[in-house]
Design an enzyme around this catalytic site. Structure first.
Site, PDB file in Angstrom:
ATOM      1  N   TYR A  52      19.041  39.622 -21.990  1.00 47.10           N
ATOM      2  CA  TYR A  52      18.164  38.979 -23.660  1.00 47.10           C
ATOM      3  C   TYR A  52      17.116  38.890 -23.489  1.00 47.10           C
ATOM      4  CZ  TYR A  52      23.382  41.584 -24.593  1.00 47.10           C
ATOM      5  OH  TYR A  52      24.315  41.989 -25.081  1.00 47.10           O
ATOM      6  N   LYS A  77      26.382  37.319 -19.649  1.00 46.43           N
ATOM      7  CA  LYS A  77      26.143  37.985 -18.112  1.00 46.43           C
ATOM      8  C   LYS A  77      25.703  37.975 -17.131  1.00 46.43           C
ATOM      9  CE  LYS A  77      27.409  41.160 -22.604  1.00 46.43           C
ATOM     10  NZ  LYS A  77      26.881  39.939 -23.620  1.00 46.43           N
ATOM     11  N   LYS A 232      25.376  42.132 -34.459  1.00 40.61           N
ATOM     12  CA  LYS A 232      24.626  41.379 -33.715  1.00 40.61           C
ATOM     13  C   LYS A 232      23.302  41.265 -35.885  1.00 40.61           C
ATOM     14  CE  LYS A 232      20.307  43.143 -33.134  1.00 40.61           C
ATOM     15  NZ  LYS A 232      19.005  43.215 -33.826  1.00 40.61           N
ATOM     16  N   ARG A 238      23.129  38.931 -44.257  1.00 39.65           N
ATOM     17  CA  ARG A 238      23.511  40.102 -44.066  1.00 39.65           C
ATOM     18  C   ARG A 238      24.990  39.658 -42.282  1.00 39.65           C
ATOM     19  NH1 ARG A 238      20.253  44.584 -41.491  1.00 39.65           N
ATOM     20  NH2 ARG A 238      20.099  44.251 -43.570  1.00 39.65           N
ATOM     21  N   ASN A 242      28.594  39.956 -42.887  1.00 38.71           N
ATOM     22  CA  ASN A 242      29.706  40.441 -41.535  1.00 38.71           C
ATOM     23  C   ASN A 242      30.970  39.270 -41.491  1.00 38.71           C
ATOM     24  OD1 ASN A 242      28.297  42.666 -41.387  1.00 38.71           O
ATOM     25  ND2 ASN A 242      26.726  41.898 -39.491  1.00 38.71           N
TER      26      ASN A 242
END
Length: 279
Positions: A52, A77, A232, A238, A242
């Site tokens: 990322y 990761k 995401k 938002r 969420n």
């Protein structure tokens, strides 16, 4: 702020918040404000990855958020080009250096890359990293039943979690059944189908009936299915919305309607059997 959220317990005895903040495609100046907004809203789980390109910013957000390290759950990761014993162990240390952390709570193999035939060796390295304490728990992402079975046959150790593409249009029942049979937790990436499922007529109707947002309906479906989930967003409102779903409840009829949205061709991301991107 609300921290009223369920936790998932892994087969290694550790636990993780069921809802976390995903950071895929969050880069540059957007990363730190997103993490700070998420922590303020009540999130305690943050998911990133070496590929990322935002681990440094994620680490700065963690350092600035004011939450004790032991109260946060941080996952990253290893990317496809770092498979192998020594390179995987080096890759985690590089991630820790960028994050400014001594350990991560969860370290994942990002893709199996079966053509390279090295994911078993990579898994053996993750087991050592867990035993050394640099990764508290270890798991995988995008593994199929055959890949998971090879890990079990080769090491006797199964991942605590498999992070997979999972949303109402692509529900992966066979893979989730394997997880259930082997006590592997299912974690959904792209839980909203990259936004496509937000416009589904059934989701819109349920959102209207429940006076909730379409995203809240879908995320609540994931939660009630027992999935870990990492939506995401870089929008503070938002991010809060969420997370603000703990008073929402889908009845059996609503759950059945969403189950019926599954599509055989619903995959949006790559196929793990053939995906081979190395850089």
């Amino acid at each position: 702020m609300s921290t009223n959220q369920p936790y998932i317990t892994f087969h290694d005895g550790r636990r993780a918040p069921q809802l976390g903040l995903g950071t895929w495609k969050l880069t540059g100046d957007a990363v730190i404000p997103s993490i700070l907004a998420a922590v303020e809203a009540g999130y305690r789980s943050i998911d990133t990855a070496a590929i990322y390109g935002n681990e440094t910013e994620v680490g700065r957000g963690i350092a600035q958020c004011g939450i004790p390290r032991e109260d946060l759950f941080v996952a990253t990761k290893v990317w496809n080009d770092r498979h192998g014993h020594d390179s995987t162990k080096t890759a985690l240390q590089e991630s820790l250096d960028r994050l400014g952390l001594d350990y991560v709570d969860l370290y994942l193999i990002h893709w199996p890359v079966p053509r390279e035939k090295r994911y078993l060796e990579t898994w053996e390295a993750l087991i050592q990293l867990r035993d050394e304490g640099r990764a508290r728990s270890i798991g995988v992402s995008n593994f199929q039943p055959g890949h998971l079975q090879r890990l079990l046959d080769g090491t006797g150790v199964l991942p605590v979690v498999n992070q997979i593409e999972l949303h109402p249009h692509f529900q992966q029942a066979e893979l989730r059944a394997y997880h259930e049979d082997h006590n592997i937790r299912t974690e959904a990436w792209s839980p909203l189908g990259q936004g496509q499922t937000l416009q589904d007529p059934v989701i819109l109707e349920l959102a209207h009936q429940l006076q909730a947002s379409p995203a809240q309906v879908i995320l609540r479906w994931h939660i009630q299915m027992g999935h870990m989930v990492i939506p995401k967003s870089s929008d503070p409102e938002r991010i809060r919305d969420n997370f603000n779903l703990w008073n929402l409840r889908l009845d059996d009829a609503a759950m059945a309607r969403i189950a019926a949205l599954d599509q055989a061709d619903g995959r949006i991301g790559p196929d793990p059997e053939t995906f081979h991107l190395m850089d």
